[in-house]
Design a protein around this motif. Structure first.
Motif, PDB file in Angstrom:
ATOM      1  N   THR A 151       0.840  -1.196   0.000  1.00 48.27           N
ATOM      2  CA  THR A 151       0.000   0.000   0.000  1.00 48.27           C
ATOM      3  C   THR A 151       0.868   1.237   0.000  1.00 48.27           C
ATOM      4  OG1 THR A 151      -0.120   0.199   2.402  1.00 48.27           O
ATOM      5  CG2 THR A 151      -1.742  -1.237   1.337  1.00 48.27           C
ATOM      6  N   PRO A 152       0.377   2.342  -0.569  1.00 50.79           N
ATOM      7  CA  PRO A 152       1.150   3.585  -0.566  1.00 50.79           C
ATOM      8  C   PRO A 152       1.555   4.016   0.837  1.00 50.79           C
ATOM      9  CG  PRO A 152      -0.658   3.756  -2.109  1.00 50.79           C
ATOM     10  CD  PRO A 152      -0.861   2.462  -1.361  1.00 50.79           C
ATOM     11  N   ALA A 153       0.690   3.793   1.844  1.00 45.60           N
ATOM     12  CA  ALA A 153       1.012   4.206   3.207  1.00 45.60           C
ATOM     13  C   ALA A 153       2.239   3.467   3.731  1.00 45.60           C
ATOM     14  CB  ALA A 153      -0.182   3.961   4.127  1.00 45.60           C
ATOM     15  N   ALA A 154       2.310   2.155   3.479  1.00 43.61           N
ATOM     16  CA  ALA A 154       3.447   1.376   3.957  1.00 43.61           C
ATOM     17  C   ALA A 154       4.723   1.758   3.223  1.00 43.61           C
ATOM     18  CB  ALA A 154       3.157  -0.116   3.785  1.00 43.61           C
ATOM     19  N   VAL A 155       4.593   1.966   1.916  1.00 44.48           N
ATOM     20  CA  VAL A 155       5.749   2.383   1.137  1.00 44.48           C
ATOM     21  C   VAL A 155       6.263   3.731   1.626  1.00 44.48           C
ATOM     22  CG1 VAL A 155       6.517   3.093  -1.155  1.00 44.48           C
ATOM     23  CG2 VAL A 155       5.109   1.045  -0.895  1.00 44.48           C
ATOM     24  N   ALA A 156       5.334   4.669   1.838  1.00 43.52           N
ATOM     25  CA  ALA A 156       5.719   5.998   2.307  1.00 43.52           C
ATOM     26  C   ALA A 156       6.393   5.930   3.667  1.00 43.52           C
ATOM     27  CB  ALA A 156       4.495   6.901   2.363  1.00 43.52           C
ATOM     28  N   ALA A 182      -4.743  16.510  -1.871  1.00 42.24           N
ATOM     29  CA  ALA A 182      -3.558  15.976  -1.197  1.00 42.24           C
ATOM     30  C   ALA A 182      -2.391  16.962  -1.252  1.00 42.24           C
ATOM     31  CB  ALA A 182      -3.136  14.655  -1.843  1.00 42.24           C
ATOM     32  N   TYR A 183      -1.633  16.996  -0.154  1.00 45.09           N
ATOM     33  CA  TYR A 183      -0.353  17.689  -0.141  1.00 45.09           C
ATOM     34  C   TYR A 183       0.676  16.810  -0.856  1.00 45.09           C
ATOM     35  CZ  TYR A 183      -2.234  20.727   3.556  1.00 45.09           C
ATOM     36  OH  TYR A 183      -2.990  21.614   4.277  1.00 45.09           O
ATOM     37  N   THR A 184       1.756  17.421  -1.345  1.00 49.77           N
ATOM     38  CA  THR A 184       2.816  16.658  -1.988  1.00 49.77           C
ATOM     39  C   THR A 184       4.131  16.903  -1.275  1.00 49.77           C
ATOM     40  OG1 THR A 184       1.720  16.861  -4.144  1.00 49.77           O
ATOM     41  CG2 THR A 184       4.023  16.162  -4.132  1.00 49.77           C
ATOM     42  N   ARG A 197      16.429  10.263  -7.951  1.00 51.26           N
ATOM     43  CA  ARG A 197      16.495  11.727  -8.015  1.00 51.26           C
ATOM     44  C   ARG A 197      15.523  12.358  -7.039  1.00 51.26           C
ATOM     45  NH1 ARG A 197      13.625  15.377 -11.094  1.00 51.26           N
ATOM     46  NH2 ARG A 197      12.772  13.695 -12.383  1.00 51.26           N
ATOM     47  N   LYS A 198      14.326  11.806  -6.980  1.00 53.19           N
ATOM     48  CA  LYS A 198      13.303  12.375  -6.110  1.00 53.19           C
ATOM     49  C   LYS A 198      12.204  11.360  -5.868  1.00 53.19           C
ATOM     50  CE  LYS A 198      10.388  15.515  -7.733  1.00 53.19           C
ATOM     51  NZ  LYS A 198       9.772  16.817  -8.148  1.00 53.19           N
ATOM     52  N   VAL A 199      11.623  11.387  -4.670  1.00 53.34           N
ATOM     53  CA  VAL A 199      10.430  10.610  -4.343  1.00 53.34           C
ATOM     54  C   VAL A 199       9.354  11.588  -3.921  1.00 53.34           C
ATOM     55  CG1 VAL A 199       9.410   8.866  -2.832  1.00 53.34           C
ATOM     56  CG2 VAL A 199      11.795   8.646  -3.544  1.00 53.34           C
ATOM     57  N   THR A 200       8.175  11.504  -4.529  1.00 56.46           N
ATOM     58  CA  THR A 200       7.067  12.360  -4.114  1.00 56.46           C
ATOM     59  C   THR A 200       5.992  11.510  -3.455  1.00 56.46           C
ATOM     60  OG1 THR A 200       5.917  12.213  -6.253  1.00 56.46           O
ATOM     61  CG2 THR A 200       7.508  14.013  -5.963  1.00 56.46           C
ATOM     62  N   ILE A 201       5.431  12.031  -2.365  1.00 57.02           N
ATOM     63  CA  ILE A 201       4.376  11.347  -1.622  1.00 57.02           C
ATOM     64  C   ILE A 201       3.169  12.265  -1.552  1.00 57.02           C
ATOM     65  CG2 ILE A 201       3.730  10.245   0.549  1.00 57.02           C
ATOM     66  CD1 ILE A 201       6.700   9.852   1.122  1.00 57.02           C
ATOM     67  N   ALA A 202       2.048  11.839  -2.124  1.00 59.55           N
ATOM     68  CA  ALA A 202       0.798  12.597  -2.034  1.00 59.55           C
ATOM     69  C   ALA A 202       0.090  12.197  -0.747  1.00 59.55           C
ATOM     70  CB  ALA A 202      -0.089  12.313  -3.239  1.00 59.55           C
ATOM     71  N   VAL A 213       2.679   7.318  -4.191  1.00 57.12           N
ATOM     72  CA  VAL A 213       4.126   7.478  -4.108  1.00 57.12           C
ATOM     73  C   VAL A 213       4.693   7.350  -5.514  1.00 57.12           C
ATOM     74  CG1 VAL A 213       6.287   6.600  -3.147  1.00 57.12           C
ATOM     75  CG2 VAL A 213       4.190   6.487  -1.785  1.00 57.12           C
ATOM     76  N   GLN A 214       5.566   8.286  -5.880  1.00 56.31           N
ATOM     77  CA  GLN A 214       6.234   8.241  -7.174  1.00 56.31           C
ATOM     78  C   GLN A 214       7.743   8.328  -6.954  1.00 56.31           C
ATOM     79  OE1 GLN A 214       4.117  11.656  -8.919  1.00 56.31           O
ATOM     80  NE2 GLN A 214       3.272  10.242 -10.426  1.00 56.31           N
ATOM     81  N   VAL A 215       8.486   7.510  -7.719  1.00 50.47           N
ATOM     82  CA  VAL A 215       9.939   7.512  -7.623  1.00 50.47           C
ATOM     83  C   VAL A 215      10.519   7.901  -8.975  1.00 50.47           C
ATOM     84  CG1 VAL A 215      11.985   6.201  -6.985  1.00 50.47           C
ATOM     85  CG2 VAL A 215       9.781   5.655  -5.946  1.00 50.47           C
ATOM     86  N   PHE A 216      11.361   8.915  -8.975  1.00 45.02           N
ATOM     87  CA  PHE A 216      11.965   9.416 -10.201  1.00 45.02           C
ATOM     88  C   PHE A 216      13.456   9.102 -10.226  1.00 45.02           C
ATOM     89  CE2 PHE A 216       8.241  11.933  -9.379  1.00 45.02           C
ATOM     90  CZ  PHE A 216       7.694  12.204 -10.632  1.00 45.02           C
ATOM     91  N   GLY A 217      13.914   8.624 -11.368  1.00 48.67           N
ATOM     92  CA  GLY A 217      15.342   8.480 -11.610  1.00 48.67           C
ATOM     93  C   GLY A 217      15.814   9.679 -12.404  1.00 48.67           C
ATOM     94  N   SER A 218      16.517   9.426 -13.480  1.00 48.16           N
ATOM     95  CA  SER A 218      17.012  10.527 -14.304  1.00 48.16           C
ATOM     96  C   SER A 218      15.944  11.116 -15.213  1.00 48.16           C
ATOM     97  CB  SER A 218      18.189  10.043 -15.157  1.00 48.16           C
ATOM     98  OG  SER A 218      17.797   8.942 -15.975  1.00 48.16           O
ATOM     99  N   SER A 219      14.866  10.374 -15.445  1.00 43.07           N
ATOM    100  CA  SER A 219      13.804  10.832 -16.348  1.00 43.07           C
ATOM    101  C   SER A 219      12.825  11.750 -15.627  1.00 43.07           C
ATOM    102  CB  SER A 219      13.050   9.629 -16.920  1.00 43.07           C
ATOM    103  OG  SER A 219      11.945  10.040 -17.694  1.00 43.07           O
TER     104      SER A 219
END
Length: 374
Positions: A151-156, A182-184, A197-202, A213-219
């Motif tokens: 779940t997104p909560a556990a991942v976050a 949602a806040y980001t 590069r970045k992880v965003t959590i809504a 949850v979104q995980v960004f690499g170089s893209s």
């Protein structure tokens, strides 16, 4: 509980690698101002312990699909590193979770009810049952993930554990996820050895539960994302977490491979016609078989931790096969090891069959693989 693919990747989340998520609209709702510290504190003290909904997971690593039927519902790790997958999630508290991965014509389920963990795969009509020790530190491999780890909560929660001197945290523009404002929260590692590069959590603006949850690499597009497409915070029925073994299912009390005969009934189960009518179930009983019952384990900490997957039938080398392995990987010196390089995750497959996976630079991963004893 049995180590299945999403659980393996969830373990790697400690390194900043995260399972994937839902669609957010382009709208930015107007919300009261919150600092990053306020948002983290709100998530950690949220009293929303029950929910149900649908989750969508997407992996966009830039690699072709690995061998296996992507249309089926399988919790083998190959399924989760390419394409988009949907699951239904129920959480009835800290010790009651159910996850159902949905395929076109099949379903795979994981159910935790107290100390009991059940798994089921409809394609193979296979059931496993295991009992969690009272002390999670005595479980095989240390802190063994639970079904709710997808779940997104556990991942976050795992990502937030990495927040410290090695991490920069900011607040990005607000968004909409699953029709909820949602806040980001944006989290970025300061360690150059990480490929993240970045992880965003809504974060839900009312319940302060992570929705995406979104995980960004170089893209500029997420390499991994996981999130709700719909969600309700009501308490699921207790029957949701009651497991009934389907008629004729092959049952094992050992989630790591020892299988009993059809009709054998583990403690606490009984036959029923279908999982849809009777309730939950879980992953394939043999999805993580390895010699001697060896299990994946996490090496290191924070953004540069790595998952070591033991040699076995579900190792990366075995899954790819000889010719495919050579096409997708490059040799590591003269050691016989091979490197699989993607947009975010890297993997080193050793000649002895072990695989090391992490969101870390290839040089560091190769060093860890070469210096970790078998």
């Amino acid at each position: 509980m049995a180590w299945a693919a999403p659980v393996l990747v969830a373990a790697a989340v400690v390194a900043g690698v995260v399972l994937t998520t839902a669609f957010a609209s382009g709208a930015s709702p107007t919300l009261p101002s919150r600092t990053a510290a306020q948002l983290i504190a709100a998530v950690l003290r949220s009293d929303a312990t029950t929910l149900s909904g649908e989750v969508q997971e997407t992996a966009n690593l830039g690699v072709p699909s690995l061998p296996g039927d992507q249309s089926g519902a399988s919790l083998s790790w190959q399924t989760f590193i390419t394409g988009t997958h949907s699951a239904r999630v129920w959480v009835g508290g800290p010790d009651k979770q159910r996850v159902a991965l949905l395929g076109e014509l099949s379903e795979a389920d994981v159910v935790r009810n107290g100390a009991d963990v059940w798994t089921y795969t409809s394609d193979t009509n296979t059931v496993t049952h295991s009992t969690l020790p009272n002390d999670k530190n005595n479980r095989p491999g240390g802190e063994t993930p639970s079904a709710s780890d997808v779940t997104p909560a556990a991942v976050a929660a795992r990502v937030l554990k990495a927040v410290g001197p090695s991490t920069a945290v900011t607040v990005d523009p607000s968004t909409m996820v699953a029709n909820r404002a949602a806040y980001t929260l944006a989290i970025s590692p300061r360690d150059a050895n990480s490929t993240v590069r970045k992880v965003t959590i809504a974060i839900d603006a009312k319940k302060y539960v992570p929705l995406q949850v979104q995980v960004f690499g170089s893209s500029s597009t997420p390499a991994f994302q996981t999130g709700f497409t719909s969600i309700s915070f009501g308490k699921p029925s207790a029957s949701t977490f009651t497991f009934h073994t389907p008629a004729g299912a092959t049952v094992s009390n050992d989630p790591f491979g020892t299988t009993s005969q059809p009709g054998d009934r583990p403690r606490g189960s009984h036959s029923d016609k279908s999982t849809t009518e009777s309730g939950p179930a879980g992953t394939s009983g043999n999805s993580s078989a390895a010699p001697g019952g060896a299990q994946p384990k996490v090496l290191g900490q924070d953004w540069t931790s790595v998952v070591e997957v033991p040699a076995g039938s579900q190792g990366l080398g075995s899954a790819l096969g000889g010719s495919t392995l050579n096409e997708l990987t490059t040799p590591v010196g003269n050691s016989g090891a091979r490197l699989l390089h993607t947009a975010l995750l890297n993997a080193v497959i050793l000649a002895d069959g072990r695989t090391f996976i992490g969101a870390v630079q290839p040089a560091l991963l190769e060093h860890i693989a070469a210096t970790t004893p078998n």
